[in-house]
Design an enzyme around this catalytic site. Structure first.
Site, mmCIF file in Angstrom:
data_model
loop_
_atom_site.group_PDB
_atom_site.id
_atom_site.type_symbol
_atom_site.label_atom_id
_atom_site.label_comp_id
_atom_site.label_asym_id
_atom_site.label_seq_id
_atom_site.Cartn_x
_atom_site.Cartn_y
_atom_site.Cartn_z
ATOM 1 N N TYR A 64 0.821 -1.224 0.000
ATOM 2 C CA TYR A 64 0.000 0.000 0.000
ATOM 3 C C TYR A 64 0.856 1.277 0.000
ATOM 4 O O TYR A 64 0.740 2.092 -0.929
ATOM 5 C CB TYR A 64 -1.017 -0.026 1.149
ATOM 6 C CG TYR A 64 -1.789 1.275 1.280
ATOM 7 C CD1 TYR A 64 -2.759 1.628 0.347
ATOM 8 C CD2 TYR A 64 -1.500 2.178 2.303
ATOM 9 C CE1 TYR A 64 -3.433 2.835 0.443
ATOM 10 C CE2 TYR A 64 -2.179 3.380 2.405
ATOM 11 C CZ TYR A 64 -3.150 3.705 1.476
ATOM 12 O OH TYR A 64 -3.816 4.906 1.564
ATOM 13 N N LYS A 97 1.265 3.959 -3.151
ATOM 14 C CA LYS A 97 0.891 5.380 -3.020
ATOM 15 C C LYS A 97 2.096 6.261 -3.360
ATOM 16 O O LYS A 97 1.947 7.306 -4.002
ATOM 17 C CB LYS A 97 0.383 5.696 -1.607
ATOM 18 C CG LYS A 97 -0.930 5.050 -1.224
ATOM 19 C CD LYS A 97 -2.089 5.422 -2.104
ATOM 20 C CE LYS A 97 -2.642 6.806 -1.870
ATOM 21 N NZ LYS A 97 -3.880 7.048 -2.692
HETATM 22 N N1 LIG Z 1 -8.781 6.643 4.954
HETATM 23 C C1 LIG Z 1 -7.644 7.220 5.290
HETATM 24 O O1 LIG Z 1 -7.305 7.347 6.475
HETATM 25 C C2 LIG Z 1 -6.726 7.759 4.215
HETATM 26 C C3 LIG Z 1 -5.571 8.432 4.624
HETATM 27 C C4 LIG Z 1 -4.711 8.936 3.665
HETATM 28 C C5 LIG Z 1 -5.003 8.786 2.317
HETATM 29 N N2 LIG Z 1 -6.121 8.130 1.937
HETATM 30 C C6 LIG Z 1 -6.380 8.018 0.494
HETATM 31 O O2 LIG Z 1 -7.646 8.591 0.231
HETATM 32 C C7 LIG Z 1 -8.265 7.950 -0.873
HETATM 33 C C8 LIG Z 1 -9.668 7.539 -0.497
HETATM 34 O O3 LIG Z 1 -9.585 6.644 0.596
HETATM 35 P P1 LIG Z 1 -10.860 6.210 1.437
HETATM 36 O O4 LIG Z 1 -10.424 6.042 2.830
HETATM 37 O O5 LIG Z 1 -11.996 7.090 1.100
HETATM 38 O O6 LIG Z 1 -11.085 4.753 0.838
HETATM 39 P P2 LIG Z 1 -12.417 4.072 0.308
HETATM 40 O O7 LIG Z 1 -12.080 2.649 0.084
HETATM 41 O O8 LIG Z 1 -13.560 4.393 1.181
HETATM 42 O O9 LIG Z 1 -12.641 4.815 -1.068
HETATM 43 C C9 LIG Z 1 -11.976 4.478 -2.230
HETATM 44 C C10 LIG Z 1 -12.979 4.466 -3.359
HETATM 45 O O10 LIG Z 1 -12.265 4.107 -4.549
HETATM 46 C C11 LIG Z 1 -13.083 3.194 -5.254
HETATM 47 N N3 LIG Z 1 -12.256 2.328 -6.081
HETATM 48 C C12 LIG Z 1 -11.434 1.337 -5.664
HETATM 49 N N4 LIG Z 1 -10.910 0.718 -6.713
HETATM 50 C C13 LIG Z 1 -11.402 1.333 -7.813
HETATM 51 C C14 LIG Z 1 -11.235 1.131 -9.200
HETATM 52 N N5 LIG Z 1 -10.462 0.152 -9.668
HETATM 53 N N6 LIG Z 1 -11.874 1.954 -10.041
HETATM 54 C C15 LIG Z 1 -12.681 2.925 -9.582
HETATM 55 N N7 LIG Z 1 -12.894 3.148 -8.294
HETATM 56 C C16 LIG Z 1 -12.262 2.360 -7.417
HETATM 57 C C17 LIG Z 1 -13.808 2.390 -4.206
HETATM 58 O O11 LIG Z 1 -14.969 1.776 -4.727
HETATM 59 C C18 LIG Z 1 -14.087 3.436 -3.155
HETATM 60 O O12 LIG Z 1 -15.347 4.018 -3.346
HETATM 61 C C19 LIG Z 1 -7.353 6.775 -1.246
HETATM 62 O O13 LIG Z 1 -6.622 7.120 -2.372
HETATM 63 C C20 LIG Z 1 -6.478 6.604 -0.034
HETATM 64 O O14 LIG Z 1 -5.206 6.079 -0.382
HETATM 65 C C21 LIG Z 1 -6.997 7.612 2.850
HETATM 66 C C1 LIG Z 2 -2.475 -2.607 17.458
HETATM 67 C C2 LIG Z 2 -3.935 -2.641 17.158
HETATM 68 C C3 LIG Z 2 -4.729 -2.983 18.359
HETATM 69 C C4 LIG Z 2 -4.421 -1.330 16.610
HETATM 70 C C5 LIG Z 2 -4.354 -1.329 15.108
HETATM 71 C C6 LIG Z 2 -4.676 0.033 14.597
HETATM 72 C C7 LIG Z 2 -4.439 0.064 13.088
HETATM 73 C C8 LIG Z 2 -5.521 -0.772 12.434
HETATM 74 C C9 LIG Z 2 -4.437 1.511 12.610
HETATM 75 C C10 LIG Z 2 -3.332 2.321 13.327
HETATM 76 C C11 LIG Z 2 -2.906 3.430 12.362
HETATM 77 C C12 LIG Z 2 -3.839 3.284 11.188
HETATM 78 C C13 LIG Z 2 -3.399 3.857 9.847
HETATM 79 C C14 LIG Z 2 -3.114 5.371 9.916
HETATM 80 O O1 LIG Z 2 -4.143 6.045 10.599
HETATM 81 C C15 LIG Z 2 -2.972 5.975 8.579
HETATM 82 C C16 LIG Z 2 -3.368 5.381 7.431
HETATM 83 C C17 LIG Z 2 -3.074 6.077 6.159
HETATM 84 C C18 LIG Z 2 -4.030 5.804 5.047
HETATM 85 O O2 LIG Z 2 -3.463 6.126 3.812
HETATM 86 C C19 LIG Z 2 -4.679 4.468 5.035
HETATM 87 C C20 LIG Z 2 -5.132 4.037 6.393
HETATM 88 C C21 LIG Z 2 -3.994 4.047 7.397
HETATM 89 C C22 LIG Z 2 -2.945 3.042 6.923
HETATM 90 C C23 LIG Z 2 -4.511 3.620 8.809
HETATM 91 C C24 LIG Z 2 -4.954 2.133 8.789
HETATM 92 C C25 LIG Z 2 -5.289 1.594 10.163
HETATM 93 C C26 LIG Z 2 -4.122 1.779 11.123
HETATM 94 C C27 LIG Z 2 -2.911 0.956 10.668
#
Ligand SMILES: NC(=O)c1ccc[n+]([C@@H]2O[C@H](COP(=O)([O-])OP(=O)(O)OC[C@H]3O[C@@H](n4cnc5c(N)ncnc54)[C@H](O)[C@@H]3O)[C@@H](O)[C@H]2O)c1
Ligand SMILES: CC(C)CCC[C@@H](C)[C@H]1CC[C@H]2[C@@H]3[C@H](O)C=C4C[C@@H](O)CC[C@]4(C)[C@H]3CC[C@]12C
Length: 369
Positions: free
Chosen positions: A159, A163
């Site tokens: 992952y 990214k």
């Molecule tokens: N959730 C977080 O904490 C977090 C933190 C940092 C960055 N991001 C980034 O933010 C973005 C959105 O993340 P999210 O948490 O909303 O995730 P999410 O899984 O809720 O949303 C991702 C969306 O992308 C769509 N998708 C996946 N594969 C696809 C494909 N092949 N074609 C078209 N659509 C597709 C999914 O259906 C989904 O609706 C991602 O790029 C993720 O890397 C998320």
């Molecule tokens: C040790 C366990 C009991 C707790 C596990 C918590 C774990 C699932 C959480 C901790 C930190 C979280 C990530 C962090 O907030 C930031 C991101 C960046 C984003 O791009 C995708 C999600 C992610 C990886 C979170 C995922 C869940 C994590 C690893």
């Protein structure tokens, strides 16, 4: 601003527009971009909530499509002024194969860039991640860092690797000539861990706490701090970047911005308790009972079980060696770059963000896990 046909002339495309962040971006655009004429929402899985948006003054076009399919992406991008590319496979639990993660996150992003170049779309905003920077595989802390803080960004997990690769492609594409001869302007936003309405992992922790009789057990020391950011503020930042990219192309093109707001620095679990506490859960301190080596053993056992069971079923618990390492490494951001470059100020205060999230968790109560 007056809502007339002359003021509404922009076409936006949001990929991943039905995801957790994507839905907030879509709703924010409708509220805060008065020049919007058409909003294209592109996702593998379209949400039923899109229907209710189709009755407003903006033409909302739902496009079921796959970013890994170049022709589908090109058709969706054609004629758009701005693309906000949030679609991605967010998987740190081993649900998808590394190949699939690369296909969606890297090839999907290449397809978006090439579609912009071929069809003449000039503005591309990419949702990157803090994980492009860290935590790295050595578990080095990143303490109150900004976009220029030196840090050894070395990853092995698919992952963060995907990214990082996708972000590099987006930034390198800045300045490329698009169809029609003008230049592409790109930038990348790096959210830390996002929280708020629709956050699946928060929902999972909540249901786990209910199953454990209203308790969660602390696994990570409270001294390990994380930055977290409210989804509404992340969405607002995307909208603002998209709005400002044309006027400030020379300054913002090819830049990265961490997403930040006033949410407090806390350990991952203590931060979650800000919402889960008022919903009736409590965090039990078991630090002395569960030492780190035992957690690591459990995490490794989970990874082994996942591998062994893969031919039969998908076993993907929250705890694995990677999530344990991320949870157990301080990663905090302190920056004002977004404010300096495009005037960003959080739209939602910490109090607002907290209240909205608590209300959402309360509404989740009783719903199926
Ligand atoms: N959730 C977080 O904490 C977090 C933190 C940092 C960055 N991001 C980034 O933010 C973005 C959105 O993340 P999210 O948490 O909303 O995730 P999410 O899984 O809720 O949303 C991702 C969306 O992308 C769509 N998708 C996946 N594969 C696809 C494909 N092949 N074609 C078209 N659509 C597709 C999914 O259906 C989904 O609706 C991602 O790029 C993720 O890397 C998320
Ligand atoms: C040790 C366990 C009991 C707790 C596990 C918590 C774990 C699932 C959480 C901790 C930190 C979280 C990530 C962090 O907030 C930031 C991101 C960046 C984003 O791009 C995708 C999600 C992610 C990886 C979170 C995922 C869940 C994590 C690893």
């Amino acid at each position: 601003m007056a809502d007339s046909a002359e003021t509404r002339k922009l076409v936006y495309l949001v990929t991943g527009g039905c995801g957790f962040l994507g839905e907030h971006v879509v709703r924010m655009l409708l509220q805060r971009e008065p020049r919007l004429y058409e909003l294209r929402v592109f996702d593998l899985h379209l949400g039923p909530w899109l229907e209710e948006l189709k009755t407003g003054p903006v033409q909302v076009t739902a496009i079921q499509g796959d970013v890994t399919q170049a022709h589908e992406v090109a058709a969706a991008v054609a004629g758009a002024h701005v693309v906000i590319h949030t679609a991605g496979l967010v998987d740190v639990f081993g649900r998808a194969s590394p190949e699939t993660i690369y296909e969606v996150n890297v090839q999907g992003t290449k397809n978006v860039i090439e579609a912009c170049v071929q069809t003449g779309t000039r503005f591309l905003v990419y949702t990157s991640s803090m994980e492009v920077v860290g935590p790295n595989i050595k578990g080095h802390p990143f303490y109150r860092g900004n976009e220029d803080t030196p840090y050894e960004a070395i990853h092995r997990h698919p992952y963060p690797c995907s990214k990082a690769q996708a972000e590099r492609l987006v930034l390198e594409a800045n300045g490329r000539k698009v169809h029609g001869g003008l230049s592409l302007v790109t930038c990348a936003l790096r959210p830390t861990g996002i929280y708020g309405e629709g956050h699946q992992i928060m929902r999972d922790f909540y249901h786990q706490g209910l199953r454990l009789g209203g308790r969660l057990f602390r696994a990570i020391p409270a001294s390990v701090e994380h930055s977290r950011v409210y989804v509404g503020n992340v969405a607002w930042m995307h909208v603002l970047v998209a709005q400002e990219l044309e006027q400030r192309a020379a300054l913002m093109g090819g830049q990265v911005y961490f997403c930040y707001d006033e949410s407090p620095y806390k350990s991952y679990e203590d931060f979650n308790m800000e919402f889960l506490g008022p919903c009736g859960l409590r965090l039990v301190d078991t630090r002395l009972l569960v030492p780190y080596w035992l957690l690591m053993l459990l995490a490794t056992l989970n990874a082994l079980l996942q591998w062994l069971l893969r031919p039969l079923l998908l076993y993907a618990p929250l705890l694995n060696p990677y999530t344990l390492a991320v949870a157990n490494t301080t990663f905090t951001v302190s920056t004002d770059k977004a404010q300096r470059h495009f005037g960003y100020k959080p739209l939602f205060s910490w109090e607002d963000s907290r209240t909205r999230t608590i209300r959402w968790v309360q509404a989740v109560e009783g719903s199926a896990p």
